[in-house]
Design a protein around this motif. Structure first.
Motif, PDB file in Angstrom:
ATOM      1  N   TYR A   1      34.890 195.586  78.211  1.00 14.66           N
ATOM      2  CA  TYR A   1      35.887 195.337  79.255  1.00 14.66           C
ATOM      3  C   TYR A   1      35.218 195.192  80.623  1.00 14.66           C
ATOM      4  CZ  TYR A   1      39.933 196.113  82.303  1.00 14.66           C
ATOM      5  OH  TYR A   1      40.904 195.984  83.270  1.00 14.66           O
ATOM      6  N   ALA A   2      34.288 196.101  80.924  1.00 15.24           N
ATOM      7  CA  ALA A   2      33.586 196.040  82.213  1.00 15.24           C
ATOM      8  C   ALA A   2      32.758 194.769  82.324  1.00 15.24           C
ATOM      9  CB  ALA A   2      32.699 197.272  82.384  1.00 15.24           C
ATOM     10  N   LEU A   3      32.062 194.408  81.238  1.00 14.35           N
ATOM     11  CA  LEU A   3      31.246 193.192  81.253  1.00 14.35           C
ATOM     12  C   LEU A   3      32.124 191.959  81.409  1.00 14.35           C
ATOM     13  CD1 LEU A   3      28.504 191.788  80.970  1.00 14.35           C
ATOM     14  CD2 LEU A   3      28.834 191.817  78.475  1.00 14.35           C
ATOM     15  N   GLY A   4      33.268 191.943  80.740  1.00 20.30           N
ATOM     16  CA  GLY A   4      34.188 190.817  80.882  1.00 20.30           C
ATOM     17  C   GLY A   4      34.663 190.645  82.313  1.00 20.30           C
ATOM     18  N   LEU A   5      34.951 191.766  82.966  1.00 16.18           N
ATOM     19  CA  LEU A   5      35.358 191.702  84.378  1.00 16.18           C
ATOM     20  C   LEU A   5      34.223 191.179  85.252  1.00 16.18           C
ATOM     21  CD1 LEU A   5      37.406 194.984  84.999  1.00 16.18           C
ATOM     22  CD2 LEU A   5      38.219 192.629  85.254  1.00 16.18           C
TER      23      LEU A   5
ATOM     24  N   SER B   1      24.769 184.250  90.336  1.00 15.40           N
ATOM     25  CA  SER B   1      23.630 185.159  90.185  1.00 15.40           C
ATOM     26  C   SER B   1      23.656 186.304  91.186  1.00 15.40           C
ATOM     27  CB  SER B   1      22.311 184.377  90.313  1.00 15.40           C
ATOM     28  OG  SER B   1      22.216 183.755  91.594  1.00 15.40           O
ATOM     29  N   THR B   2      24.087 186.043  92.414  1.00 13.95           N
ATOM     30  CA  THR B   2      24.122 187.112  93.408  1.00 13.95           C
ATOM     31  C   THR B   2      25.288 188.062  93.183  1.00 13.95           C
ATOM     32  OG1 THR B   2      25.336 185.655  94.923  1.00 13.95           O
ATOM     33  CG2 THR B   2      22.955 185.794  95.200  1.00 13.95           C
ATOM     34  N   THR B   3      26.316 187.611  92.478  1.00 13.20           N
ATOM     35  CA  THR B   3      27.486 188.456  92.251  1.00 13.20           C
ATOM     36  C   THR B   3      27.340 189.304  91.003  1.00 13.20           C
ATOM     37  OG1 THR B   3      28.903 186.803  93.301  1.00 13.20           O
ATOM     38  CG2 THR B   3      29.994 188.456  91.950  1.00 13.20           C
ATOM     39  N   ILE B   4      26.762 188.759  89.952  1.00  9.93           N
ATOM     40  CA  ILE B   4      26.692 189.467  88.676  1.00  9.93           C
ATOM     41  C   ILE B   4      25.912 190.772  88.791  1.00  9.93           C
ATOM     42  CG2 ILE B   4      24.584 188.346  87.845  1.00  9.93           C
ATOM     43  CD1 ILE B   4      27.689 189.158  85.727  1.00  9.93           C
ATOM     44  N   ALA B   5      24.948 190.830  89.727  1.00  8.90           N
ATOM     45  CA  ALA B   5      24.126 192.031  89.898  1.00  8.90           C
ATOM     46  C   ALA B   5      24.570 192.880  91.073  1.00  8.90           C
ATOM     47  CB  ALA B   5      22.661 191.640  90.067  1.00  8.90           C
ATOM     48  N   GLU B   6      25.698 192.568  91.682  1.00 10.13           N
ATOM     49  CA  GLU B   6      26.172 193.314  92.846  1.00 10.13           C
ATOM     50  C   GLU B   6      26.540 194.745  92.447  1.00 10.13           C
ATOM     51  OE1 GLU B   6      27.690 194.849  96.297  1.00 10.13           O
ATOM     52  OE2 GLU B   6      26.323 193.171  95.958  1.00 10.13           O
ATOM     53  N   PRO B   7      25.900 195.762  93.037  1.00  7.34           N
ATOM     54  CA  PRO B   7      26.168 197.159  92.661  1.00  7.34           C
ATOM     55  C   PRO B   7      27.634 197.559  92.832  1.00  7.34           C
ATOM     56  CG  PRO B   7      24.159 197.008  93.969  1.00  7.34           C
ATOM     57  CD  PRO B   7      24.806 195.656  94.019  1.00  7.34           C
ATOM     58  N   ALA B   8      28.275 197.086  93.899  1.00  3.45           N
ATOM     59  CA  ALA B   8      29.678 197.440  94.115  1.00  3.45           C
ATOM     60  C   ALA B   8      30.558 196.913  92.990  1.00  3.45           C
ATOM     61  CB  ALA B   8      30.152 196.889  95.462  1.00  3.45           C
ATOM     62  N   LEU B   9      30.277 195.706  92.526  1.00  2.00           N
ATOM     63  CA  LEU B   9      31.056 195.133  91.432  1.00  2.00           C
ATOM     64  C   LEU B   9      30.828 195.909  90.141  1.00  2.00           C
ATOM     65  CD1 LEU B   9      32.883 192.926  90.288  1.00  2.00           C
ATOM     66  CD2 LEU B   9      30.844 191.513  89.946  1.00  2.00           C
ATOM     67  N   ILE B  10      29.582 196.289  89.862  1.00  4.44           N
ATOM     68  CA  ILE B  10      29.280 197.069  88.668  1.00  4.44           C
ATOM     69  C   ILE B  10      30.038 198.390  88.691  1.00  4.44           C
ATOM     70  CG2 ILE B  10      27.442 198.276  87.420  1.00  4.44           C
ATOM     71  CD1 ILE B  10      25.515 196.106  88.384  1.00  4.44           C
ATOM     72  N   ALA B  11      30.036 199.054  89.858  1.00  7.59           N
ATOM     73  CA  ALA B  11      30.723 200.339  89.981  1.00  7.59           C
ATOM     74  C   ALA B  11      32.228 200.189  89.781  1.00  7.59           C
ATOM     75  CB  ALA B  11      30.428 200.956  91.342  1.00  7.59           C
ATOM     76  N   VAL B  12      32.803 199.153  90.375  1.00 11.48           N
ATOM     77  CA  VAL B  12      34.255 198.951  90.269  1.00 11.48           C
ATOM     78  C   VAL B  12      34.654 198.627  88.837  1.00 11.48           C
ATOM     79  CG1 VAL B  12      36.139 197.391  90.922  1.00 11.48           C
ATOM     80  CG2 VAL B  12      34.628 198.312  92.673  1.00 11.48           C
ATOM     81  N   THR B  13      33.887 197.779  88.159  1.00 12.03           N
ATOM     82  CA  THR B  13      34.247 197.414  86.785  1.00 12.03           C
ATOM     83  C   THR B  13      34.099 198.604  85.835  1.00 12.03           C
ATOM     84  OG1 THR B  13      31.994 196.559  86.443  1.00 12.03           O
ATOM     85  CG2 THR B  13      33.698 194.980  87.073  1.00 12.03           C
ATOM     86  N   GLN B  14      33.088 199.427  86.054  1.00 14.30           N
ATOM     87  CA  GLN B  14      32.932 200.617  85.215  1.00 14.30           C
ATOM     88  C   GLN B  14      34.083 201.596  85.433  1.00 14.30           C
ATOM     89  OE1 GLN B  14      29.001 202.037  86.219  1.00 14.30           O
ATOM     90  NE2 GLN B  14      27.991 200.682  84.755  1.00 14.30           N
TER      91      GLN B  14
END
Length: 253
Positions: free
Chosen positions: A138-142, A103-116
């Motif tokens: 693809y981004a959601l899968g990552l 839960s803490t990782t799925i909403a991490e802004p840095a992860l969202i930015a990197v996957t996009q």
């Protein structure tokens, strides 16, 4: 009046001490920026007032962030570890460990930015279809892959504390697996996979997970908070590399 005055004075001294500590933490960064701007580039700072105001906000924000960790997240992490361990349910303890990491990782802004960004680059390179849906999928899968890997990593880390497994066995074994998978993984995913480990340790995940480990080590007989309580973050950085490499093997092969 005297009592209120003393309390206010103590509060101001406390705030000044915390601000001083936060400022000292930022001094190396400030010195590096000033040196390169004035000595190497030999240019004045643009918008000096904005720079000074922004720096002040950073110092205040860092002070409040650290204070919040000490007052809230560290205690609640230890208290939840204590309550779950006393409850005596291994199942719920492991479920909580996984859910905390996920839960803490799925909403991490840095992860969202990197996957996009990864989706955009993959589209440019012709690895995925040039549609918004393909990039979003693809981004959601990552994101899901990384979040699941962090949850699994915290679960393994909690098991390590409970069982007393030496941490170096798991770390060395994990990186051996990373190197072996790297040999057969698509080249397009390797760099992204290695970066994935760095963006997962967010500002919320780290204190909560660290407090969880220390809290468990405190309440379990025979465990040392110093020796056994730490190391969960290492798994949270290692496991995403493995999972993203496997994700790339599935997507690009």
């Amino acid at each position: 009046m005297i009592r209120h005055g003393n309390a206010a004075l103590k509060f101001l001294k406390y705030i000044a001490q915390k601000l001083k500590s936060a400022l000292f933490d930022l001094v190396p960064i400030i010195l590096v920026v000033v040196f390169f701007q004035l000595v190497v580039l030999q240019q004045p700072f643009p918008d000096v007032a904005d720079v000074l105001w922004g720096s002040l906000m950073v110092v205040v924000g860092l002070m409040l962030f650290i204070e919040g960790l000490e007052m809230g997240l560290f205690p609640i992490g230890e208290q939840m570890a204590y309550a779950l361990s006393k409850k005596g349910s291994l199942f719920w303890l492991l479920i909580f460990a996984f859910a905390l990491g996920f839960s803490t990782t799925i909403a991490e802004p840095a992860l969202i930015a990197v996957t996009q960004e990864a989706a955009r680059v993959s589209e440019t390179a012709g690895l995925i279809a040039s549609t918004e849906k393909a990039k979003a999928d693809y981004a959601l899968g990552l994101r899901l892959t990384v979040a699941f890997s962090v949850g699994f990593a915290i679960l393994i880390g909690v098991l390590r504390i409970l069982k007393g497994w030496p941490i170096y066995h798991l770390i060395i074994g994990g990186y051996i697996i990373v190197m072996l998978i790297t040999l057969v993984a698509p080249e397009e995913i390797i760099g992204l996979a290695y970066d994935a480990g760095a963006v997962t340790t967010s500002t919320i995940t780290v204190p909560l997970v660290a407090a969880l480990g220390v809290g468990l080590a405190k309440v379990i007989k025979g465990r040392s908070p110093l020796i056994d309580g730490f190391g969960l973050i290492a798994f949270a950085s290692l496991m995403p590399i493995i999972f993203v490499l496997l994700y790339g093997m599935i997507i690009f092969n």
